[in-house]
Design a protein around this motif. Structure first.
Motif, PDB file in Angstrom:
ATOM      1  N   GLU A   1      37.617  47.268  34.831  1.00  0.00           N
ATOM      2  CA  GLU A   1      37.576  47.130  36.296  1.00  0.00           C
ATOM      3  C   GLU A   1      38.839  47.675  36.961  1.00  0.00           C
ATOM      4  OE1 GLU A   1      35.239  43.044  36.949  1.00  0.00           O
ATOM      5  OE2 GLU A   1      35.284  44.421  38.653  1.00  0.00           O
ATOM      6  N   HIS A   2      39.998  47.462  36.328  1.00  0.00           N
ATOM      7  CA  HIS A   2      41.227  48.071  36.881  1.00  0.00           C
ATOM      8  C   HIS A   2      41.083  49.586  36.923  1.00  0.00           C
ATOM      9  CE1 HIS A   2      43.513  44.454  34.902  1.00  0.00           C
ATOM     10  NE2 HIS A   2      42.948  44.109  36.049  1.00  0.00           N
TER      11      HIS A   2
ATOM     12  N   ARG B   1      30.995  45.111  42.508  1.00  0.00           N
ATOM     13  CA  ARG B   1      32.376  45.362  42.939  1.00  0.00           C
ATOM     14  C   ARG B   1      32.777  46.831  42.810  1.00  0.00           C
ATOM     15  NH1 ARG B   1      33.681  40.125  40.601  1.00  0.00           N
ATOM     16  NH2 ARG B   1      33.913  41.050  38.530  1.00  0.00           N
ATOM     17  N   ASN B   2      32.039  47.589  41.991  1.00  0.00           N
ATOM     18  CA  ASN B   2      32.502  48.944  41.660  1.00  0.00           C
ATOM     19  C   ASN B   2      31.413  49.985  41.884  1.00  0.00           C
ATOM     20  OD1 ASN B   2      35.271  48.363  40.341  1.00  0.00           O
ATOM     21  ND2 ASN B   2      33.871  46.878  39.405  1.00  0.00           N
TER      22      ASN B   2
ATOM     23  N   VAL C   1      30.246  43.038  38.227  1.00  0.00           N
ATOM     24  CA  VAL C   1      31.087  44.226  37.997  1.00  0.00           C
ATOM     25  C   VAL C   1      30.465  45.438  38.716  1.00  0.00           C
ATOM     26  CG1 VAL C   1      31.974  45.831  36.244  1.00  0.00           C
ATOM     27  CG2 VAL C   1      32.030  43.364  35.810  1.00  0.00           C
TER      28      VAL C   1
ATOM     29  N   ARG D   1      38.496  55.734  42.232  1.00  0.00           N
ATOM     30  CA  ARG D   1      37.249  55.545  42.976  1.00  0.00           C
ATOM     31  C   ARG D   1      36.441  56.831  43.166  1.00  0.00           C
ATOM     32  NH1 ARG D   1      35.688  50.791  42.020  1.00  0.00           N
ATOM     33  NH2 ARG D   1      36.672  49.083  43.128  1.00  0.00           N
TER      34      ARG D   1
ATOM     35  N   ILE E   1      36.849  44.103  29.729  1.00  0.00           N
ATOM     36  CA  ILE E   1      36.100  44.256  30.988  1.00  0.00           C
ATOM     37  C   ILE E   1      37.086  44.282  32.165  1.00  0.00           C
ATOM     38  CG2 ILE E   1      34.341  43.235  32.517  1.00  0.00           C
ATOM     39  CD1 ILE E   1      33.239  44.427  29.862  1.00  0.00           C
ATOM     40  N   ASP E   2      38.108  43.426  32.108  1.00  0.00           N
ATOM     41  CA  ASP E   2      39.138  43.446  33.162  1.00  0.00           C
ATOM     42  C   ASP E   2      39.829  44.813  33.211  1.00  0.00           C
ATOM     43  OD1 ASP E   2      38.562  40.821  33.795  1.00  0.00           O
ATOM     44  OD2 ASP E   2      40.190  39.986  32.574  1.00  0.00           O
TER      45      ASP E   2
ATOM     46  N   ASP F   1      43.165  51.847  31.647  1.00  0.00           N
ATOM     47  CA  ASP F   1      43.891  51.636  32.913  1.00  0.00           C
ATOM     48  C   ASP F   1      45.368  52.007  32.808  1.00  0.00           C
ATOM     49  OD1 ASP F   1      44.674  49.539  31.261  1.00  0.00           O
ATOM     50  OD2 ASP F   1      44.574  48.012  32.837  1.00  0.00           O
TER      51      ASP F   1
ATOM     52  N   LEU G   1      30.369  52.964  39.399  1.00  0.00           N
ATOM     53  CA  LEU G   1      29.954  52.616  38.035  1.00  0.00           C
ATOM     54  C   LEU G   1      28.438  52.575  37.881  1.00  0.00           C
ATOM     55  CD1 LEU G   1      30.756  51.546  35.164  1.00  0.00           C
ATOM     56  CD2 LEU G   1      30.553  49.243  36.112  1.00  0.00           C
TER      57      LEU G   1
ATOM     58  N   LEU H   1      38.307  51.382  37.082  1.00  0.00           N
ATOM     59  CA  LEU H   1      37.350  51.789  38.118  1.00  0.00           C
ATOM     60  C   LEU H   1      38.004  51.747  39.499  1.00  0.00           C
ATOM     61  CD1 LEU H   1      34.383  49.745  36.652  1.00  0.00           C
ATOM     62  CD2 LEU H   1      34.417  52.237  36.886  1.00  0.00           C
ATOM     63  N   ALA H   2      38.850  50.737  39.714  1.00  0.00           N
ATOM     64  CA  ALA H   2      39.516  50.604  41.020  1.00  0.00           C
ATOM     65  C   ALA H   2      40.574  51.698  41.207  1.00  0.00           C
ATOM     66  CB  ALA H   2      40.155  49.222  41.128  1.00  0.00           C
TER      67      ALA H   2
END
Ligand code: ZN
Length: 386
Positions: free
Chosen positions: A255-256, A287-288, A284, A262, A251-252, A191, A291, A258-259
């Motif tokens: 996710e950052h 939300r994404n 996860v 997009r 994992i956090d 990220d 992925l 992936l956000a």
């Protein structure tokens, strides 16, 4: 590539564990400090008494007289989304194709992790079978810690794409920072804004990224009698490295990432190492939308919880893709099919996984098998998302 992959690779390449080449993979191993430890412990294991037998050397054999399912070939055509250039010679590549034909693997994605001449060489080696093998390249992290990092790495990515790379992988971050084969970026996580240009370019070029974050949970936990994966956790321990980002933190970070990107498709290798917490992986995934998760090299970790795992497959069938990461011999593929397709119980696959808990089949439905074996990969590779 992980421990299991490495062991298979080492076997194929005839590499003795403990030699300097091992370091290139970024692995930490107790035998590295003492190259003879491996052979000594093998002998010790065979002559061990119940008082001296180590958990990692335990080789139980099932006592149960229950059905045993032999699956020679997958029920539906398979796309293997997670493999590596294990075959080194033309003859080995032919042998691999023969095995793929016999077990029903239509196509294999080779995650080379390489750029430059190394990538070109692998691409050339496998070019005899363009319909059967697809090469993915790595990232070149050279100069990541200097101002101006980005343009050169993007240029090399474009060059690899031009040379035939269809995706990127396997890129690792086990908590210390990104790594692509021998190319390291210590302290730079996915990220990090410095990665933006690369991930955006992947989206633009339609190159998915196979990203391995963290490692199995027991490697972070205390090495004591409560550790549920102690039989191999100690060898690959991370609990003694206080400065790394832990599993949850990785994992956090994922996710950052992936956000932030997009329009780029990511594949989480090995269930994002959330095989122990599939409910979190489900969240996860929900939300994404960009992925997918591959199921490679986590068969032994999910087969002990067959009912919960099967429910997870049913719920997220459209987002899971088949993968191996464990060489190319036929028994390896057949073991994965037995776990996915059969309802067999309490079996061991010691040759494949060393000692692990006993395994059980999931008995997945035809519709789920078709999705996971093939259709999700087809959609992903065609750049379409469900
Ligand atoms: Zn791998």
């Amino acid at each position: 590539m992980d421990r299991r992959t490495f062991l298979h690779w080492a076997k194929l390449a005839g590499v003795a564990i403990g030699l300097p080449g091992f370091d290139a993979l970024g692995a930490t191993d107790i035998t590295k400090q003492n190259p003879t430890a491996g052979s000594r412990s093998a002998t010790a294991a065979k002559t061990a008494t119940p008082e001296t037998l180590l958990l990692k050397d335990y080789r139980p054999e099932s006592i149960y007289k229950i059905p045993v399912t032999k699956i020679a070939k997958a029920k539906f055509p398979v796309i293997d989304m997670h493999s590596h250039p294990y075959a080194k010679t033309a003859q080995q590549i032919d042998e691999w194709i023969g095995n793929m034909n016999d077990v029903g693997v239509e196509k294999t994605i080779i995650l080379t992790m390489e750029t430059g001449a190394e990538f070109d060489e692998i691409q050339r080696k496998y070019s005899k079978y363009p319909e059967r093998f697809e090469m993915w390249c790595g990232f070149d992290f050279a100069g990541y810690d200097k101002p101006g990092f980005g343009p050169a790495a993007v240029k090399e990515l474009e060059r690899c794409h031009q040379a035939g790379a269809r995706g990127v992988g396997e890129i690792h971050d086990k908590g210390k920072g990104l790594r692509s084969g021998k190319s390291n970026a210590v302290g730079m996580h996915p990220d990090d804004p410095r990665m933006d240009v690369l991930f955006e370019k992947c989206g633009e070029l339609g190159m998915p990224i196979s990203l391995h974050v963290a490692d199995p949970i027991w490697m972070y936990q205390k090495m004591d009698r409560h550790n549920d994966g102690l039989m191999n956790a100690y060898e690959w321990r991370l609990d003694n490295q206080p400065d790394i980002v832990g599993l949850s933190g990785m994992i956090d970070i994922f996710e950052h990432t992936l956000a932030r990107h997009r329009s780029t498709t990511f594949i989480a290798c090995h269930f994002a190492n959330l095989d122990y917490d599939l409910a979190r992986l489900g969240e996860v995934l929900e939300r994404n939308p960009n992925l997918y998760a591959d199921i490679s090299a986590r068969y032994a970790e999910t087969a002990p919880i067959p009912r919960f795992a099967a429910q997870f497959y049913a719920k997220h069938a459209e987002r899971l893709v088949y993968g191996t990461d464990m060489g190319f011999d036929k028994p390896m593929y057949q073991t994965t099919f037995r776990i996915l397709e059969s309802l067999d119980e309490h079996f061991y696959e010691v040759d494949q996984f060393s000692y692990h808990w006993s395994l059980n089949g999931f008995g997945l439905s035809d519709a789920i098998l078709k999705s996971v074996y093939h259709d999700n990969a087809t959609a992903l590779l065609a750049g379409r998302r469900a």
